[in-house]
Design a protein around this motif. Structure first.
Motif, short mmCIF file in Angstrom:
data_model
loop_
_atom_site.label_atom_id
_atom_site.label_comp_id
_atom_site.label_asym_id
_atom_site.label_seq_id
_atom_site.Cartn_x
_atom_site.Cartn_y
_atom_site.Cartn_z
N UNK A 339 5.93 2.51 7.05
CA UNK A 339 5.66 2.35 5.37
C UNK A 339 5.12 3.08 4.91
N UNK A 340 3.80 3.62 5.86
CA UNK A 340 3.18 4.83 4.83
C UNK A 340 2.99 5.80 4.42
N UNK A 341 3.89 6.18 5.53
CA UNK A 341 4.33 7.71 5.97
C UNK A 341 6.10 8.21 6.09
N UNK A 342 6.70 7.68 6.53
CA UNK A 342 7.88 7.98 6.19
C UNK A 342 9.00 7.11 5.15
N UNK A 343 8.42 5.98 4.76
CA UNK A 343 9.25 5.56 3.73
C UNK A 343 10.41 5.91 2.56
N UNK A 344 9.75 7.44 2.47
CA UNK A 344 10.54 7.92 1.45
C UNK A 344 10.01 7.52 0.03
N UNK A 345 9.10 7.64 -0.44
CA UNK A 345 8.12 6.59 -1.12
C UNK A 345 7.35 7.75 -2.16
N UNK A 346 6.66 7.98 -3.25
CA UNK A 346 6.07 8.60 -3.97
C UNK A 346 5.10 9.26 -3.21
#
Length: 387
Positions: A339-346
């Protein structure tokens, strides 16, 4: 045959195996063929180890394992002083034991955390000569990436901007004895110190004084080199019984040898070693898909560089997790990492960029203290490393 005859422990184990395989009384015999196979496999691994690592490198392998194991079990980031732009890690080694070199290598590579300065303090009469020897004979790039100081005076601070935008570490040597150890430890707020037997009395005196001054100096990790401690006893899943916590002071005996006179990779039980081998195996399978298990195994255990590189990678994992407020001991760490690193969000992309830069600095630090230098020709920058 000669290799076996030169090692009493192998002879003793071989004779014991033969006896248990042929004993007349049932209670003295192996209960099944599996037990016999297991003992024979241990013997074979010992002979393999003799082939893989020459005896003159055995001590270095053991020192290396002990230091990276320490970096993983008791990470430096748990002893950070200050916060924000004032955050700093101060780690020290008192004494001239050969373990000092591997302490420096492990701390320099694992301690590369974003927005946290790293200071490494070396206390002994020969500490300045030790650092000078590294600069002149082994690690030519160290002077380009770290500030070097001797007894409080900076002797080199010309950082190569092509290598590092800011110092990767401050390496400080001292030769003034117990008074200087006490003064520097107090002034810099050192909370992480390793000492050998020549300095243990002095260091314990200093730590005892700090503990009586107030809790602001705690927690404090004091690691003491233990010739009698067996390397097999460290690195197990739970905290070793011989580590002692007293009012915020953690006392950690650090083994300097194994019970066998050579390196036996399969006998170690440490989480660090198991993970390091898996990392190397994954690397080999990706780079050399045709490589079989024997080639992969040989390429790892025949090379101290490959072993240390993989151990550095393993030990640094918890540091990168800490950089994004995650703990490797959290049972949900994998999902949290996604969630923190690999989710693709900014926010995740920013975290990925930060961890990538952090890993690169850690890798650079590792390469620098293994003798690699910057390329003479920047057109060669795409090469793996430079000598």
């Amino acid at each position: 045959g000669r290799e076996i005859m030169e090692d009493d422990s192998i002879i003793e184990q071989l004779l014991n195996t033969m006896y248990k395989a042929t004993a007349n009384k049932r209670r003295n015999r192996y209960r099944n063929a599996r037990e016999l196979c297991d003992d024979l496999t241990v013997l074979l691994n010992k002979l393999h180890a003799r082939k893989f690592i020459p005896r003159k490198q055995i001590a270095e392998a053991n020192y290396m394992i002990a230091m990276y194991d320490l970096m993983e079990r008791h990470p430096l980031f748990e002893y950070i002083n200050g916060s924000g732009s004032e955050a700093v890690i101060d780690a020290a080694f008192a004494g001239s034991h050969p373990m000092r070199k591997f302490f420096l290598k492990a701390v320099f590579s694992c301690g590369q955390m974003r927005s946290v300065r790293l200071r490494i303090h070396l206390f002994s009469e020969d500490s300045a000569d030790f650092v000078k020897g590294l600069l002149e004979e082994e690690c030519p790039a160290l002077e380009k990436a770290a500030v070097i100081a001797e007894n409080g005076k900076v002797i080199s601070d010309k950082i190569d901007p092509n290598m590092a935008a800011e110092p990767m570490a401050y390496i400080c040597s001292y030769s003034g004895g117990i008074r200087q150890i006490a003064e520097v430890t107090k002034n810099f707020g050192i909370h992480y110190m390793i000492c050998d037997e020549t300095e243990e009395k002095n260091v314990r005196t200093v730590v005892r004084e700090l503990m009586t001054c107030g809790a602001e100096r705690l927690p404090f990790l004091l690691g003491t080199l233990s010739e009698g401690q067996d390397l097999f006893e460290i690195g197990i899943e739970e905290e070793p019984d011989d580590e002692k916590r007293i009012d915020g002071l953690l006392q950690v005996p650090i083994p300097t040898k194994k019970r066998t006179p050579f390196y036996d990779e399969n006998a170690a039980r440490s989480r660090l070693e198991r993970r390091a081998y898996r990392i190397h195996r994954s690397y080999m399978m990706e780079k050399f898909p045709e490589a079989g298990e024997e080639r992969i195994r040989d390429s790892y255990f025949s090379s101290l560089y490959n072993m240390e590189s993989s151990m550095r990678s393993v030990a640094a994992i918890s540091y990168k997790c800490a950089a994004v407020d995650l703990s490797v001991y959290d049972e949900n760490v994998c999902e949290s990492y996604r969630k923190k690193v690999l989710s693709g969000t900014q926010t995740a992309r920013k975290a990925m960029a930060e961890l990538t830069a952090m890993e690169h600095r850690s890798w650079m630090a590792f390469m620098i203290l293994n003798g690699w230098d910057a390329p003479p020709d920047r057109n060669c920058i795409e090469e793996y490393a430079f000598s």
